[in-house]
Design a protein around this motif. Sequence first.
Motif, PDB file in Angstrom:
ATOM      1  N   PRO A 271       0.810  -1.226   0.000  1.00 55.19           N
ATOM      2  CA  PRO A 271       0.000   0.000   0.000  1.00 55.19           C
ATOM      3  C   PRO A 271       0.840   1.271   0.000  1.00 55.19           C
ATOM      4  O   PRO A 271       1.781   1.411   0.780  1.00 55.19           O
ATOM      5  N   THR A 272       0.508   2.189  -0.874  1.00 56.65           N
ATOM      6  CA  THR A 272       1.174   3.496  -0.831  1.00 56.65           C
ATOM      7  C   THR A 272       0.570   4.374   0.260  1.00 56.65           C
ATOM      8  O   THR A 272       1.157   5.394   0.624  1.00 56.65           O
TER       9      THR A 272
ATOM     10  N   SER B 116      -5.004   0.940  -1.378  1.00 52.96           N
ATOM     11  CA  SER B 116      -5.538  -0.328  -0.903  1.00 52.96           C
ATOM     12  C   SER B 116      -6.735  -0.810  -1.720  1.00 52.96           C
ATOM     13  O   SER B 116      -6.866  -2.005  -2.006  1.00 52.96           O
ATOM     14  N   LEU B 117      -7.620   0.099  -2.105  1.00 50.47           N
ATOM     15  CA  LEU B 117      -8.793  -0.301  -2.882  1.00 50.47           C
ATOM     16  C   LEU B 117      -8.397  -0.978  -4.183  1.00 50.47           C
ATOM     17  O   LEU B 117      -8.985  -1.991  -4.584  1.00 50.47           O
ATOM     18  N   ALA B 118      -7.389  -0.444  -4.848  1.00 50.38           N
ATOM     19  CA  ALA B 118      -6.922  -1.027  -6.106  1.00 50.38           C
ATOM     20  C   ALA B 118      -6.258  -2.381  -5.870  1.00 50.38           C
ATOM     21  O   ALA B 118      -6.408  -3.309  -6.684  1.00 50.38           O
TER      22      ALA B 118
ATOM     23  N   GLY C 290     -11.305   7.476  -1.132  1.00 48.43           N
ATOM     24  CA  GLY C 290     -11.329   6.051  -0.856  1.00 48.43           C
ATOM     25  C   GLY C 290     -10.298   5.620   0.160  1.00 48.43           C
ATOM     26  O   GLY C 290     -10.382   4.526   0.714  1.00 48.43           O
ATOM     27  N   CYS C 291      -9.329   6.479   0.457  1.00 54.27           N
ATOM     28  CA  CYS C 291      -8.284   6.155   1.418  1.00 54.27           C
ATOM     29  C   CYS C 291      -8.835   6.225   2.840  1.00 54.27           C
ATOM     30  O   CYS C 291      -9.589   7.138   3.191  1.00 54.27           O
ATOM     31  N   GLU C 292      -8.431   5.280   3.695  1.00 54.97           N
ATOM     32  CA  GLU C 292      -8.915   5.252   5.074  1.00 54.97           C
ATOM     33  C   GLU C 292      -8.384   6.431   5.885  1.00 54.97           C
ATOM     34  O   GLU C 292      -9.071   6.940   6.769  1.00 54.97           O
TER      35      GLU C 292
END
Length: 302
Positions: A101-102, A132-134, A191-193
């Motif tokens: 994850p970036t 993470s979604l990707a 979309g990032c947490e």
Amino acid sequence: MSTINLPTDLLRTFVTVIDLGGYTRAGDALGRTQPAISLQMNRLQDLLETKLLEQKGRSLELTEAGSALAAFARQILHLNDEAVARFKSPERQGVLRIGLPTDFAVSKLQATVAAYVDEHPDVDLEVNCGLSLALFEDLHKGELDLIIALIGEKTQQYLVRVWEDQPIWVAKNDFLLSPDVVVPIVGHPTGCEYRNRMTDALGSVNRDWRFVYTSPDVSGLQYAVGAGLGVSAMTNATLDDEMRILSEDEGFPPLKPIRIGLFYKLPNMSAAGLELSNRLIDCLDRNTDQHFKAAAHPSPPS
């Protein structure tokens, strides 16, 4: 009450059925017939005296008990395979596709991967760093074998291990912001947490915000914060000397913890993947606030 031992072959069949989405495909992967897979599933359900899977139309769905068992089964099988690999010394060859994850402290994970590559030149690694979604999408499509990713409110399928880390508000050392000023945020794309936690926290105190800098990479966010463009959410692992932690007294309420998971499809896991996953587990054990031996409940098979 006498102790009940769960045979690992039954647990492996159970998890393979979940990961591949059916008895026939599980049988193909395990070299067994569909009736043999059905028999093993019946034996497991009889041992536990509970129903684990339900047929809904043309798909299988986990029951509540099945979801709970799947979490334990992945842990048990991971330890079993690790123990066997310790003594059997399997060949570590082939291509291993991993996702990192970036939107997390990826540098330490990359160092772990690089050390593994140096020691095992016969293993061809393909590393994909992304949000993470990707990574989840690529794992589900079969384009990645193993991923480390951030977990949202809905737990994802294939979860083997989970950790928790505490994000913190950060800004440049000399950065000051009046309480009545709109908060300039430096963050990852939608979309990032981390992004969700920042906006949720500011919304909880009715404080206005706007995104002034967006980047998929932690290094980009570090640069932007260090340049004084705005505030962001990071962890102690990504905090550098040019940053300071912002306090609740300054109008920045505590952020909800971040959960990080290790995921892989059991039927596709090679000896090389198992060894690398153990090294990544050790890395995350050392570099996160808390780790949990039992994974959270996975989602039902699609």
